[in-house]
Scaffold this motif. Sequence first.
Motif, mmCIF file in Angstrom:
data_model
loop_
_atom_site.group_PDB
_atom_site.id
_atom_site.type_symbol
_atom_site.label_atom_id
_atom_site.label_comp_id
_atom_site.label_asym_id
_atom_site.label_seq_id
_atom_site.Cartn_x
_atom_site.Cartn_y
_atom_site.Cartn_z
ATOM 1 N N HIS A 1 0.088 -6.797 24.248
ATOM 2 C CA HIS A 1 -1.078 -6.085 23.226
ATOM 3 C C HIS A 1 -1.996 -7.032 22.880
ATOM 4 O O HIS A 1 -1.991 -7.880 22.619
ATOM 5 N N PRO A 2 -3.377 -6.341 22.699
ATOM 6 C CA PRO A 2 -4.520 -7.026 22.512
ATOM 7 C C PRO A 2 -4.564 -8.007 21.173
ATOM 8 O O PRO A 2 -4.913 -9.024 21.101
ATOM 9 N N ASP A 3 -3.673 -7.240 20.129
ATOM 10 C CA ASP A 3 -4.059 -7.878 19.009
ATOM 11 C C ASP A 3 -3.041 -9.066 18.935
ATOM 12 O O ASP A 3 -3.202 -10.094 18.178
ATOM 13 N N VAL A 4 -1.788 -8.982 19.612
ATOM 14 C CA VAL A 4 -0.969 -10.207 19.714
ATOM 15 C C VAL A 4 -1.618 -11.142 20.439
ATOM 16 O O VAL A 4 -1.620 -12.507 19.990
ATOM 17 N N ARG A 5 -2.364 -10.895 21.407
ATOM 18 C CA ARG A 5 -2.915 -12.029 22.174
ATOM 19 C C ARG A 5 -4.037 -12.671 21.444
ATOM 20 O O ARG A 5 -4.521 -13.819 21.534
ATOM 21 N N ARG A 6 -4.750 -11.752 20.333
ATOM 22 C CA ARG A 6 -5.821 -12.244 19.656
ATOM 23 C C ARG A 6 -5.236 -13.511 18.777
ATOM 24 O O ARG A 6 -5.724 -14.369 18.605
ATOM 25 N N LEU A 7 -3.862 -13.302 18.185
ATOM 26 C CA LEU A 7 -3.428 -14.070 17.308
ATOM 27 C C LEU A 7 -2.939 -15.474 18.103
ATOM 28 O O LEU A 7 -3.158 -16.590 17.662
ATOM 29 N N LEU A 8 -2.494 -15.035 19.686
ATOM 30 C CA LEU A 8 -2.190 -16.569 20.314
ATOM 31 C C LEU A 8 -3.378 -17.318 20.636
ATOM 32 O O LEU A 8 -3.097 -18.561 20.571
ATOM 33 N N LEU A 9 -4.182 -16.661 21.219
ATOM 34 C CA LEU A 9 -5.509 -17.012 21.599
ATOM 35 C C LEU A 9 -6.361 -18.012 20.297
ATOM 36 O O LEU A 9 -6.832 -19.054 20.640
ATOM 37 N N LYS A 10 -6.186 -17.286 19.008
ATOM 38 C CA LYS A 10 -6.764 -17.990 17.978
ATOM 39 C C LYS A 10 -6.143 -19.277 17.755
ATOM 40 O O LYS A 10 -6.765 -20.373 17.271
ATOM 41 N N GLN A 11 -4.778 -19.269 17.853
ATOM 42 C CA GLN A 11 -4.140 -20.461 17.436
ATOM 43 C C GLN A 11 -4.319 -21.576 18.559
ATOM 44 O O GLN A 11 -4.629 -22.616 18.393
ATOM 45 N N ALA A 12 -4.000 -21.164 19.979
ATOM 46 C CA ALA A 12 -4.030 -21.978 20.945
ATOM 47 C C ALA A 12 -5.479 -22.721 21.094
ATOM 48 O O ALA A 12 -5.494 -23.832 21.407
ATOM 49 N N SER A 13 -6.544 -21.806 21.001
ATOM 50 C CA SER A 13 -8.060 -22.360 21.267
ATOM 51 C C SER A 13 -8.225 -23.521 20.013
ATOM 52 O O SER A 13 -9.157 -24.520 20.489
ATOM 53 N N PHE A 14 -7.914 -22.986 18.842
ATOM 54 C CA PHE A 14 -8.061 -24.151 17.622
ATOM 55 C C PHE A 14 -7.273 -25.365 17.943
ATOM 56 O O PHE A 14 -7.845 -26.603 17.978
ATOM 57 N N LEU A 15 -5.984 -25.254 18.314
ATOM 58 C CA LEU A 15 -4.982 -26.428 18.448
ATOM 59 C C LEU A 15 -5.575 -27.317 19.659
ATOM 60 O O LEU A 15 -5.505 -28.881 19.171
#
Length: 603
Positions: free
Chosen positions: A355-369
């Motif tokens: 689901h796109p919104d789940v991916r948004r949350l994951l990508l937001k975390q991973a790209s920052f970290l």
Amino acid sequence: MSTNYKAPVDDYVFLLHDVIAPTAPHALGGMARDDTRQVLQQAAHFFEKVWAPLDGPGDEEGCHFDNGAVRTPSGYLAGYAALCEAGWNRVSVPEESGGAGLPEGIDQAVREFSASACNSLGLYAILTAGAHATVRRTGEPWMLEHVVPAMVEGRWAGTMCLTEPHCGTDLRLMKTRAVSQPDGSWRLSGTKIFISGGDQDLTENVIHLVLAKVPGEDGRIRDDLSTVRLFLVPKRVVDPDSGTLGGSNGVVVAGIEHKMGLKGSATCALSFEHALAYPLRESNQPGSTQRKSSAGMSGMFDMMNSARLVTGLQALSSASRAYGHAANYARERLAGRAAKAEDRTGGTADPIVVHPDVRRLLLKQASFLEAARALALHVTALLDEPDEALRANRNAIGSLLTPVIKAFFSDRSFESANDAMQLMGGHGYIRDNGVEQLVRDCRIFQLYEGANGVQALDLVLRKLPAGGGRALAGFLDMVDATAWEAAQREPLRAHADALRQAAQDIRACGKWLADPSRSPYDAGAASSDFLAMMGIVASAWMWLRMSDVALGLLPDAENGTFLRRKLELARFWFARELPLVPVLRQRVETGAACLMALPADQF
């Protein structure tokens, strides 16, 4: 659902050898790639297997305060002893001081592994490392002979003691005093609060580094920094001639705090009752000079600046473990169907990662970290620059970015941990799955070592104007140079152009803040937004560097999955995060009027 901790060994090998070392070879000290991987794999195995299992139970149990002494959670004593026996508490300490003498980049990786595995337990070792580094720079010969080795080995611990019940950031208001005695010794009296690791049952002694005021000839304490000095105050008396431990030194634990998170780390109130104290000398750290009125606390400034970097890394560490939980959950949890029929599994529901919104949350975390991990390594390399011709400029840029590391990392890490909880829904909110604890643990890092609002003020009021703005200009020159080089690769041209424009927005805000006609309130009104701009742009800078390296390595890569993942995370940062910069610029240039118009009595 797996909640085991997995240390990011591959990421550190890539960052250290492929991204950082080409422009800062001292970050690796000549270590071969295989050696780096071997050391980090050994560290990962230790913290995954020995420390990570202590994290949840330690949070449940917390610390105990009985009869004036602190007892840490079950398992901490054995875990700390195992750390010291394996030598992971002294990775980058010079060999002549009893350490392994490995590069600071390796030490950052080990610190992240330890903090992700069990942040509360890791604090005792991290604070001790900062304290003995300060003593190495400012201590008397007998301290280097007897105190430092005991701290490096882990037999003694260390703290720093600044905050008092009536004052935190404004150290001018301190009341703790140190008085010279007729026999040449010093006695220190006062109360310090919020002292992490102020007491514990892990070591046989604790070395407190305490800020205190020296009374004037009239015996009065003045509300300024001119009489402040840094003192070494042991919990138990130490014989300077032999290093032998004696009895209590008048350091009394008044109690421990009952906190939101990091419950395995004892946060103490300490009463110093005519304690024997030893003044420390001025710091010999390059770039440690302070204004004359506060020269007596230069050693503490060094320790605090180092602690800011460590605090940012600790925040990242908790958020990184939370991301691991969320990513596992997203791959395993079934709910709904993929919007595209061809992406659906054969079952009645698909993993929520579709689901796109789940991916948004994951990508937001991973790209920052992953950008933050790279930026922390780069800033450490700037501050450790060995080339005398480059040192002043690179140290200034590293100093400029220090409050960004502390504040941007801790703000975004808390947000990331909350995003992990959001993704997991009710399973994130309950205690069983670990993320709820990580959210609580992560919150303190926005307050530690100077709250983030103070970090933002330090950035705009001290770091920006220092040297006529040389540090900001140097930082943006580095960003522009990376953008120019990356633009030679067609796939990165749009990223490079976007980064150059964002750098221009920062230049414009820097000029706006430097305008002498501005309201005195404008800097404070703009500071947090400006710091966020700096964090976003610095992260984009790291992503462009990593993308450039990844594209160069891909043609010869045996398995390009790792490198292609980097390119996709960079794509997310440039598409979703960098566009926030012009919005933040608009907020910066709004000024203070809308903040200061409402009368104070109407809040």
